[in-house]
Design a protein around this motif. Structure first.
Motif, PDB file in Angstrom:
ATOM      1  N   TYR A  82       0.817  -1.215   0.000  1.00 11.79           N
ATOM      2  CA  TYR A  82       0.000   0.000   0.000  1.00 11.79           C
ATOM      3  C   TYR A  82       0.851   1.266   0.000  1.00 11.79           C
ATOM      4  CZ  TYR A  82      -4.085  -2.883   0.906  1.00 11.79           C
ATOM      5  OH  TYR A  82      -5.072  -3.807   0.802  1.00 11.79           O
ATOM      6  N   ILE A  83       2.111   1.149   0.308  1.00 16.62           N
ATOM      7  CA  ILE A  83       3.005   2.302   0.281  1.00 16.62           C
ATOM      8  C   ILE A  83       3.639   2.452  -1.100  1.00 16.62           C
ATOM      9  CG2 ILE A  83       5.148   3.269   1.220  1.00 16.62           C
ATOM     10  CD1 ILE A  83       4.399   1.793   3.873  1.00 16.62           C
ATOM     11  N   VAL A  84       4.097   1.360  -1.666  1.00 15.10           N
ATOM     12  CA  VAL A  84       4.835   1.382  -2.925  1.00 15.10           C
ATOM     13  C   VAL A  84       3.909   1.412  -4.150  1.00 15.10           C
ATOM     14  CG1 VAL A  84       6.500   0.110  -4.336  1.00 15.10           C
ATOM     15  CG2 VAL A  84       6.776   0.201  -1.859  1.00 15.10           C
ATOM     16  N   ALA A  85       2.858   0.620  -4.120  1.00 15.72           N
ATOM     17  CA  ALA A  85       1.994   0.480  -5.301  1.00 15.72           C
ATOM     18  C   ALA A  85       1.385   1.795  -5.787  1.00 15.72           C
ATOM     19  CB  ALA A  85       0.904  -0.553  -5.047  1.00 15.72           C
ATOM     20  N   PRO A  86       0.870   2.655  -4.902  1.00 14.13           N
ATOM     21  CA  PRO A  86       0.299   3.908  -5.421  1.00 14.13           C
ATOM     22  C   PRO A  86       1.312   4.767  -6.178  1.00 14.13           C
ATOM     23  CG  PRO A  86      -0.457   3.546  -3.190  1.00 14.13           C
ATOM     24  CD  PRO A  86       0.599   2.517  -3.464  1.00 14.13           C
ATOM     25  N   LEU A  87       2.560   4.746  -5.750  1.00 15.40           N
ATOM     26  CA  LEU A  87       3.583   5.517  -6.457  1.00 15.40           C
ATOM     27  C   LEU A  87       3.827   4.951  -7.858  1.00 15.40           C
ATOM     28  CD1 LEU A  87       6.097   5.914  -3.501  1.00 15.40           C
ATOM     29  CD2 LEU A  87       4.485   7.619  -4.357  1.00 15.40           C
ATOM     30  N   ILE A  88       3.977   3.645  -7.923  1.00 15.97           N
ATOM     31  CA  ILE A  88       4.232   3.000  -9.215  1.00 15.97           C
ATOM     32  C   ILE A  88       3.019   3.133 -10.132  1.00 15.97           C
ATOM     33  CG2 ILE A  88       4.659   0.773 -10.354  1.00 15.97           C
ATOM     34  CD1 ILE A  88       6.270   0.016  -7.802  1.00 15.97           C
ATOM     35  N   LEU A  89       1.846   2.826  -9.591  1.00 14.32           N
ATOM     36  CA  LEU A  89       0.643   2.864 -10.422  1.00 14.32           C
ATOM     37  C   LEU A  89       0.265   4.293 -10.811  1.00 14.32           C
ATOM     38  CD1 LEU A  89      -1.420   0.076  -8.671  1.00 14.32           C
ATOM     39  CD2 LEU A  89      -0.015  -0.083 -10.737  1.00 14.32           C
ATOM     40  N   GLY A  90       0.580   5.262  -9.958  1.00 14.71           N
ATOM     41  CA  GLY A  90       0.359   6.665 -10.308  1.00 14.71           C
ATOM     42  C   GLY A  90       1.240   7.078 -11.474  1.00 14.71           C
ATOM     43  N   ALA A  91       2.487   6.613 -11.464  1.00  9.16           N
ATOM     44  CA  ALA A  91       3.399   6.911 -12.577  1.00  9.16           C
ATOM     45  C   ALA A  91       2.902   6.262 -13.871  1.00  9.16           C
ATOM     46  CB  ALA A  91       4.813   6.434 -12.244  1.00  9.16           C
ATOM     47  N   VAL A  92       2.421   5.022 -13.774  1.00 10.16           N
ATOM     48  CA  VAL A  92       1.875   4.343 -14.956  1.00 10.16           C
ATOM     49  C   VAL A  92       0.665   5.102 -15.483  1.00 10.16           C
ATOM     50  CG1 VAL A  92       0.686   2.244 -15.752  1.00 10.16           C
ATOM     51  CG2 VAL A  92       2.738   2.058 -14.327  1.00 10.16           C
ATOM     52  N   SER A  93      -0.208   5.504 -14.573  1.00 13.81           N
ATOM     53  CA  SER A  93      -1.407   6.243 -14.977  1.00 13.81           C
ATOM     54  C   SER A  93      -1.054   7.592 -15.614  1.00 13.81           C
ATOM     55  CB  SER A  93      -2.317   6.444 -13.771  1.00 13.81           C
ATOM     56  OG  SER A  93      -3.523   7.032 -14.160  1.00 13.81           O
ATOM     57  N   ASP A  94      -0.071   8.281 -15.023  1.00 12.71           N
ATOM     58  CA  ASP A  94       0.363   9.556 -15.604  1.00 12.71           C
ATOM     59  C   ASP A  94       0.929   9.361 -17.003  1.00 12.71           C
ATOM     60  OD1 ASP A  94      -0.384  10.880 -13.305  1.00 12.71           O
ATOM     61  OD2 ASP A  94       1.656  11.060 -12.512  1.00 12.71           O
ATOM     62  N   ARG A  95       1.649   8.281 -17.186  1.00 16.64           N
ATOM     63  CA  ARG A  95       2.333   8.034 -18.463  1.00 16.64           C
ATOM     64  C   ARG A  95       1.379   7.488 -19.537  1.00 16.64           C
ATOM     65  NH1 ARG A  95       6.981   9.332 -20.990  1.00 16.64           N
ATOM     66  NH2 ARG A  95       8.219   7.563 -21.615  1.00 16.64           N
ATOM     67  N   LEU A  96       0.484   6.564 -19.125  1.00 13.79           N
ATOM     68  CA  LEU A  96      -0.334   5.852 -20.110  1.00 13.79           C
ATOM     69  C   LEU A  96      -1.832   6.091 -19.977  1.00 13.79           C
ATOM     70  CD1 LEU A  96       1.445   2.378 -19.966  1.00 13.79           C
ATOM     71  CD2 LEU A  96       1.723   4.147 -21.699  1.00 13.79           C
ATOM     72  N   GLY A  97      -2.258   6.763 -18.907  1.00 16.00           N
ATOM     73  CA  GLY A  97      -3.680   6.888 -18.613  1.00 16.00           C
ATOM     74  C   GLY A  97      -4.511   7.509 -19.706  1.00 16.00           C
ATOM     75  N   ASP A  98      -3.960   8.487 -20.429  1.00 12.68           N
ATOM     76  CA  ASP A  98      -4.722   9.120 -21.510  1.00 12.68           C
ATOM     77  C   ASP A  98      -4.826   8.215 -22.732  1.00 12.68           C
ATOM     78  OD1 ASP A  98      -5.132  11.394 -20.012  1.00 12.68           O
ATOM     79  OD2 ASP A  98      -3.396  12.446 -20.843  1.00 12.68           O
ATOM     80  N   THR A  99      -3.812   7.389 -22.937  1.00 16.51           N
ATOM     81  CA  THR A  99      -3.776   6.495 -24.091  1.00 16.51           C
ATOM     82  C   THR A  99      -4.529   5.197 -23.823  1.00 16.51           C
ATOM     83  OG1 THR A  99      -1.573   7.344 -24.538  1.00 16.51           O
ATOM     84  CG2 THR A  99      -2.241   5.378 -25.744  1.00 16.51           C
ATOM     85  N   ILE A 100      -4.299   4.629 -22.633  1.00 17.71           N
ATOM     86  CA  ILE A 100      -4.911   3.350 -22.268  1.00 17.71           C
ATOM     87  C   ILE A 100      -5.655   3.528 -20.947  1.00 17.71           C
ATOM     88  CG2 ILE A 100      -4.508   0.908 -21.777  1.00 17.71           C
ATOM     89  CD1 ILE A 100      -1.768   1.245 -23.208  1.00 17.71           C
ATOM     90  N   PRO A 101      -6.955   3.801 -21.003  1.00 15.87           N
ATOM     91  CA  PRO A 101      -7.700   3.916 -19.749  1.00 15.87           C
ATOM     92  C   PRO A 101      -7.610   2.622 -18.946  1.00 15.87           C
ATOM     93  CG  PRO A 101      -9.029   4.680 -21.597  1.00 15.87           C
ATOM     94  CD  PRO A 101      -7.800   4.026 -22.168  1.00 15.87           C
ATOM     95  N   GLY A 102      -7.269   2.741 -17.679  1.00 14.05           N
ATOM     96  CA  GLY A 102      -7.151   1.564 -16.833  1.00 14.05           C
ATOM     97  C   GLY A 102      -5.795   0.886 -16.905  1.00 14.05           C
ATOM     98  N   ALA A 103      -4.795   1.552 -17.493  1.00 16.81           N
ATOM     99  CA  ALA A 103      -3.463   0.940 -17.631  1.00 16.81           C
ATOM    100  C   ALA A 103      -2.880   0.553 -16.275  1.00 16.81           C
ATOM    101  CB  ALA A 103      -2.520   1.897 -18.356  1.00 16.81           C
ATOM    102  N   ALA A 104      -3.107   1.366 -15.267  1.00 15.44           N
ATOM    103  CA  ALA A 104      -2.585   1.055 -13.937  1.00 15.44           C
ATOM    104  C   ALA A 104      -3.220  -0.226 -13.400  1.00 15.44           C
ATOM    105  CB  ALA A 104      -2.837   2.216 -12.980  1.00 15.44           C
ATOM    106  N   CYS A 105      -4.493  -0.436 -13.694  1.00 14.20           N
ATOM    107  CA  CYS A 105      -5.154  -1.684 -13.280  1.00 14.20           C
ATOM    108  C   CYS A 105      -4.511  -2.886 -13.968  1.00 14.20           C
ATOM    109  CB  CYS A 105      -6.646  -1.634 -13.602  1.00 14.20           C
ATOM    110  SG  CYS A 105      -7.560  -0.442 -12.626  1.00 14.20           S
ATOM    111  N   ALA A 106      -4.182  -2.731 -15.242  1.00 16.53           N
ATOM    112  CA  ALA A 106      -3.550  -3.828 -15.974  1.00 16.53           C
ATOM    113  C   ALA A 106      -2.197  -4.172 -15.373  1.00 16.53           C
ATOM    114  CB  ALA A 106      -3.404  -3.463 -17.449  1.00 16.53           C
ATOM    115  N   VAL A 107      -1.400  -3.163 -15.055  1.00 15.80           N
ATOM    116  CA  VAL A 107      -0.082  -3.403 -14.457  1.00 15.80           C
ATOM    117  C   VAL A 107      -0.234  -4.099 -13.106  1.00 15.80           C
ATOM    118  CG1 VAL A 107       1.957  -2.265 -13.475  1.00 15.80           C
ATOM    119  CG2 VAL A 107       1.056  -1.528 -15.692  1.00 15.80           C
ATOM    120  N   ALA A 108      -1.159  -3.611 -12.279  1.00 11.98           N
ATOM    121  CA  ALA A 108      -1.393  -4.231 -10.975  1.00 11.98           C
ATOM    122  C   ALA A 108      -1.887  -5.661 -11.140  1.00 11.98           C
ATOM    123  CB  ALA A 108      -2.395  -3.413 -10.172  1.00 11.98           C
ATOM    124  N   GLY A 109      -2.766  -5.889 -12.099  1.00 11.18           N
ATOM    125  CA  GLY A 109      -3.272  -7.238 -12.342  1.00 11.18           C
ATOM    126  C   GLY A 109      -2.182  -8.206 -12.748  1.00 11.18           C
TER     127      GLY A 109
END
Length: 154
Positions: free
Chosen positions: A109-136
């Motif tokens: 819960y400490i590390v994942a939001p940072l990583i997934l936030g970076a993924v969302s910032d980078r890919l969120g406009d192109t791939i909605p839900g990209a952070a969910c895919a990475v976490a999955g």
């Protein structure tokens, strides 16, 4: 869904073994979470995506089903992992054996939001839900690791 998932996880642990129950529920939760971009990308009848379709539409339904499946499966994994730790605890180290998996989960819960936030910032406009895919996919890899562990009790 959490209460239902906990009952399912406990029952599966008793019937097929804790390791298999944890791996199965983890794999299902990972697949559901990794599939969320698919649920978000499907167009409904009026051409809007799931976030814009608050009520109804096939994309909103698929998204909701995936989130509920993830929720139940991830809730089922908790009792299975606790049981696995308890079964494999060495005499005198029971508290440590049960505490380490919980601490590792809390660290996520400490590390994942940072990583997934970076993924969302980078890919969120192109791939909605990209952070969910990475976490999955991370959950799927962790669940697969349960199959590679040798020794210990199920």
């Amino acid at each position: 869904s959490g209460l239902g998932g906990a009952v399912i996880g406990g029952t599966l642990s008793d019937q097929i073994g804790s390791r298999k129950a944890a791996a199965l529920s983890g794999t299902l939760s990972g697949i559901a979470l990794a599939s969320i971009p698919v649920g978000l990308s499907l167009e409904d009848r009026i051409g809007s995506n799931a976030f814009e379709t608050v009520v109804g539409g096939p994309d909103a339904t698929i998204f909701a089903v995936l989130v509920i499946l993830w929720s139940v499966a991830v809730s089922a994994q908790g009792p299975a992992l606790t049981s696995l730790g308890q079964l494999n605890a060495k005499k005198g180290l029971e508290a440590t054996s049960l505490g380490l998996p919980r601490a590792a989960g809390d660290a996520t819960y400490i590390v994942a939001p940072l990583i997934l936030g970076a993924v969302s910032d980078r890919l969120g406009d192109t791939i909605p839900g990209a952070a969910c895919a990475v976490a999955g996919f991370a959950i799927i890899l962790g669940s697969a690791a349960l199959f590679t562990i040798e020794g210990g009790k199920e």
